[in-house]
Design an enzyme around this catalytic site. Structure first.
Site, PDB file in Angstrom:
ATOM      1  N   GLN B  31     -10.043   4.910  -2.583  1.00  0.00           N
ATOM      2  CA  GLN B  31      -9.927   5.921  -3.653  1.00  0.00           C
ATOM      3  C   GLN B  31      -8.526   6.372  -4.204  1.00  0.00           C
ATOM      4  OE1 GLN B  31     -12.030   9.128  -2.379  1.00  0.00           O
ATOM      5  NE2 GLN B  31     -12.226   9.954  -5.238  1.00  0.00           N
ATOM      6  N   GLY B  32      -8.366   6.151  -5.153  1.00  0.00           N
ATOM      7  CA  GLY B  32      -6.929   6.530  -5.611  1.00  0.00           C
ATOM      8  C   GLY B  32      -6.918   7.255  -6.665  1.00  0.00           C
ATOM      9  N   ALA B  33      -5.893   7.679  -6.597  1.00  0.00           N
ATOM     10  CA  ALA B  33      -5.401   9.312  -7.921  1.00  0.00           C
ATOM     11  C   ALA B  33      -7.232   8.669  -8.996  1.00  0.00           C
ATOM     12  CB  ALA B  33      -4.112   9.007  -8.670  1.00  0.00           C
ATOM     13  N   GLU B  34      -5.857   7.456  -9.916  1.00  0.00           N
ATOM     14  CA  GLU B  34      -6.456   7.117 -11.072  1.00  0.00           C
ATOM     15  C   GLU B  34      -8.283   6.366 -10.875  1.00  0.00           C
ATOM     16  OE1 GLU B  34      -5.158   7.095 -14.316  1.00  0.00           O
ATOM     17  OE2 GLU B  34      -4.188   8.375 -13.949  1.00  0.00           O
ATOM     18  N   LEU B  37     -11.899   1.959  -6.053  1.00  0.00           N
ATOM     19  CA  LEU B  37     -12.119   0.922  -5.577  1.00  0.00           C
ATOM     20  C   LEU B  37     -13.377   0.570  -4.725  1.00  0.00           C
ATOM     21  CD1 LEU B  37     -10.716  -2.028  -6.319  1.00  0.00           C
ATOM     22  CD2 LEU B  37     -10.527  -1.843  -3.258  1.00  0.00           C
ATOM     23  N   LYS B  52     -12.856  -1.973  -9.387  1.00  0.00           N
ATOM     24  CA  LYS B  52     -12.557  -0.719  -9.620  1.00  0.00           C
ATOM     25  C   LYS B  52     -12.877   0.146 -10.838  1.00  0.00           C
ATOM     26  CE  LYS B  52      -7.429  -0.341  -9.871  1.00  0.00           C
ATOM     27  NZ  LYS B  52      -6.534  -0.576  -9.942  1.00  0.00           N
ATOM     28  N   ASP B 171       4.512  -1.226  -9.193  1.00  0.00           N
ATOM     29  CA  ASP B 171       4.173  -0.571  -7.803  1.00  0.00           C
ATOM     30  C   ASP B 171       3.839  -1.538  -6.621  1.00  0.00           C
ATOM     31  OD1 ASP B 171       3.822   1.270  -5.744  1.00  0.00           O
ATOM     32  OD2 ASP B 171       1.367   1.903  -6.429  1.00  0.00           O
TER      33      ASP B 171
END
Lengths: 204, 302
Positions: B31-34, B37, B52, B171
């Site tokens: 779990q990312g900020a945006e 997955l 995603k 990144d």
């Protein structure tokens, strides 16, 4: 089993019935039925020389069914939409010309999306489709879809998707020493990965 | 955006077609900020994929939100397709829907370079703590070091290739580099007609025996063998500027330094391979010296 029914993951309500034929004699007739809008012949008919792999055709079916569910198909129905979904660009007529049947087609795929009419039970529908397609196509149906790969004309496919031959060989220099570059399977896999991406991005 | 593993507290609703209860499971991995997955399958039950999904953000105006989601998703997809076409080892795009905000990518097997390094250094520390007799096989620390240099080399080659096609990752950390084990020989066989099918079956048995033999004899170097695959192009851009490329390298260097101080000396090998395999890399490496002096934020200075 000449009928292969594939359930696409995440689209369980719409089984995909696929038939593969070789020695097809009446491609011109089948094409005429499509052009005339004969409802009896609502299928996705594809020239199998333009189909790289099972994943290739399933990606088109997935997008067509998904776009149908989102009410955004651009062609007449989900079956013609699937042909358009193979295309790397937005030219509908061109996609029919490139991926659809021509008078010269000798091997072909006939595909029917099931479950569109909720009043017909799925098993009855499959039987009906099978009977109709076997009576309509003058050719030899194949027992399995394994041979889809064998009919693919790689040069023609590369041309349509504007791919360079052996693009794999220039892959990450140092690593390639151990990678088997001359491998046909591997080149097909690379082609497939790029083609599915180009198809997914069509219309973006 | 850096994807970080986090405990999942809120259940997210995915858009159709990922809503069918009878479909393959969607396994939330990161779990990312945006984005979220998930691991699931696409096209066939045997094709694993990374789904995603960028959920809508309630605090943004709906129209703006859709536009941002679409733009970012497409930017990522385009970069991936372009990289793949040009021979950079990245996951392929299997499907996308920029209106509902999902993109399906080829699933990359293996571990992240970060996990690989963690594994190596954890084992080493563990081993140091115990008696020297605990050494596994002939492979000493020097052997592992040599393999790690090989891995660094592959990282440098992969990043060099990425930059040579005009893409910056944006990144580049050790978590966004995967080490994918080499594929085993294809097990499928074309069983055309009955006679061939019988032959193929025999060949299959032979293959089976061969595989068993191989399975019993694991190669010691398998651990660090494989292809380096670049993942998470959510912040990637297509650029010609050496500055951006140098920043990519700088970010990676810092990632090595902060998560694996013991591996810091290995980073030079990344740069060596980068410079040797990417013709215009020398100017980027010179630029890297400047970036090191001031940090990656160009605009924050002066």
């Amino acid at each position: 089993m000449v009928i292969q029914t594939i359930y696409l993951p995440h689209l369980p309500a719409n089984p995909i019935h696929i038939f593969l034929f070789e020695n097809v004699k009446n491609a011109a007739f089948l094409r005429e039925q499509l052009m005339a809008g004969n409802m009896e012949f609502e299928y996705t008919f594809l020239d199998s020389t333009m189909i790289l792999s099972l994943h290739h055709v399933l990606a088109a079916m997935f997008r067509a069914v998904n776009d149908l569910k989102h009410n955004r198909i651009r062609t007449k129905n989900v079956h013609s939409e699937a042909v358009f979904c193979l295309s790397p660009n937005n030219n509908i007529a061109e996609s029919f010309r490139r991926f659809g049947l021509s008078g010269a087609t000798e091997s072909m795929l006939a595909i029917k999306v099931g479950g569109l009419d909720p009043t017909t039970p799925l098993d009855q529908e499959a039987e009906k489709v099978k009977r109709h397609i076997l009576a309509s196509v003058d050719g030899s149906p194949l027992d399995s879809l394994d041979r889809i790969d064998d009919f693919a004309d790689l040069d023609k496919i590369r041309k349509v998707y504007k791919l360079q031959k052996g693009s794999k060989s220039n892959r990450t220099g140092g690593q390639s020493a151990q990678v088997n570059t001359g491998n046909g399977d591997e080149e097909r896999e690379e082609m497939e990965a790029v083609i599915l991406g180009l198809m997914a991005l069509r219309g973006a | 955006m850096t994807l970080t593993t986090a405990a999942v507290t809120t259940a997210h609703t995915l858009p159709p077609p990922f809503t069918s209860p009878t479909s393959p499971p969607l396994d939330l991995r990161v779990q990312g900020a945006e984005s979220l997955l998930y691991k699931t399958t696409l096209l066939t039950p045997s094709l694993p994929c990374a789904l995603k999904y960028r959920p809508p953000k309630a605090y943004r105006h709906a129209t703006l939100d859709r536009r941002l989601t679409k733009a970012r998703l497409l930017a990522e997809a385009r970069v991936l397709v372009r990289c793949r076409r040009d021979g950079v080892t990245v996951p392929g795009v299997l499907g996308a829907d920029w209106e509902t905000g999902w993109i399906a990518l080829e699933w990359v097997e293996g571990r992240t370079v970060r996990e690989v390094l963690d594994g190596v250094y954890h084992v080493r520390e563990h081993r140091d703590a115990q008696s020297a007799e605990e050494k596994e096989g002939k492979e000493g620390i020097e052997g592992i070091e040599k393999q790690l240099l090989g891995l660094m080399r592959k990282v440098g080659v992969a990043v060099g290739k990425l930059h040579s096609v005009g893409v910056c990752h944006g990144d580049l950390t050790t978590s966004n580099l995967m080490l994918r084990p080499r594929k085993k020989k294809r097990t499928t066989h074309p069983g055309h007609d009955a006679a061939e099918a019988a032959e193929a079956a025999e060949a299959d048995i032979a293959m089976e025996a061969l595989r068993d033999a191989q399975a019993q004899e694991p190669e010691p170097e398998q651990e660090l063998d494989g292809d380096v695959v670049l993942i998470d192009f959510g912040l990637a851009n297509q650029t010609v500027q050496d500055e951006d490329k140098a920043v990519d390298l700088y970010v990676l260097e810092r990632a090595f330094g902060s998560t694996h101080p013991q591996a810091e000396h290995l980073f030079q090998e990344v740069l060596n391979a980068y410079g040797e395999n990417y013709k215009a890399g020398q100017t980027v490496l010179r630029k890297l010296d400047q970036v090191r002096m001031r940090g990656r934020k160009k605009s924050m200075l002066g």
